[in-house]
Write an enzyme that holds these catalytic residues in place. Structure first.
Site: not given
Length: 263
Positions: A43, A71, A164, A194, A196
């Site tokens: 990324q 995202s 998040k 985050p 997730d």
């Protein structure tokens, strides 16, 4: 009013596994997290490509924030999505509204084509805030205000500070800041990991405590901010072959990082 905040909840935990987790993370340290972010994370490479092609730090950083906020519910791997984003906006830099640019980009995306209407509306809500920012404002957030950025983004979206996508946006903003300003600034301890699906599932190996709370405690014990812990866990939980190969190539402590898989 409830009594929740007056009652100390006792969560189940595997103390042996937690002890080993703390031991491994402490040995890896912040420098390992930084190495993974800068040498292994695809990324960050995608962001470097975008910055080189745009040659406009202000637009670059605003696009990174905007992209982070949409995202979620991807239809492909995260790394592939960020490269698609990088290539698209390298060729099609927004001349005006970022949300309008995304209304044209997302419907034809290969890796982020779900919930397009909701994602576009999300960017419409945050766009006035993004438009209000100068490059000096963005520099201020990077060098001395990532917590303020988190709070301001949450306010613009009407979201929780620990949401998040909000904390993920701060993480990617941190990547963008390193590229734009050429200086590494660690993430603040106060910004949450985050929460997730992968982090949630991994946390359950150690405890039934809420993941954000658990990783905050681990951060305090190891001295590694939660967003940097997220970077160490990312290749372990991500499963992309190219990432594992890069980890083995560039990280001297790759075996220790991969040892986190077995906990």
């Amino acid at each position: 009013m409830t009594l929740d905040r007056f009652i100390k909840v006792k969560y189940g935990e595997n103390t042996e596994k937690i002890s080993r987790l703390v031991e491994i993370l402490s040995e890896l340290g912040l420098e390992c997290a930084r190495l993974i972010e800068e040498r292994i994370d695809l990324q960050l490479d995608a962001l470097k490509n975008l910055r080189e092609n745009l040659d406009d730090n202000e637009l670059f950083m605003k696009l990174v924030i905007a992209n982070s906020l949409v995202s979620y519910q991807l239809s492909g791997k995260g790394e592939d999505w960020w490269w698609e984003f990088s290539k698209y906006f390298s060729d099609n830099p927004p001349a005006g509204s970022i949300s309008k640019a995304y209304s044209e980009f997302l419907p034809n995306s290969k890796t982020n084509r779900r919930l397009v209407v909701g994602k576009t509306r999300r960017l419409e809500r945050v766009e006035p805030f993004l438009n209000s920012l100068s490059l000096d404002d963005l520099m201020g957030y990077y060098f001395n205000g990532m917590e303020r950025l988190r709070d301001d983004l949450a306010g613009a979206l009407g979201s929780k500070r620990s949401a998040k996508t909000v904390v993920f946006a701060v993480k990617m903003f941190g990547y963008a800041g390193r590229i734009a300003f050429g200086t590494f600034v660690p993430y603040p301890m106060a910004i949450e990991i985050p929460d997730d699906v992968r982090i949630n599932a991994y946390t359950k190996r150690f405890t039934n405590e809420p993941p954000v709370n658990f990783w905050n405690r681990i951060a305090e014990k190891t001295g590694i901010p939660p967003l940097h812990i997220d970077s160490i866990l990312w290749p372990v939980l991500g499963g992309k072959g190219e990432v594992i190969e890069r980890l083995k190539k560039y990280c001297p402590k790759a075996n220790l990082v991969l040892g986190l898989r077995g906990l």
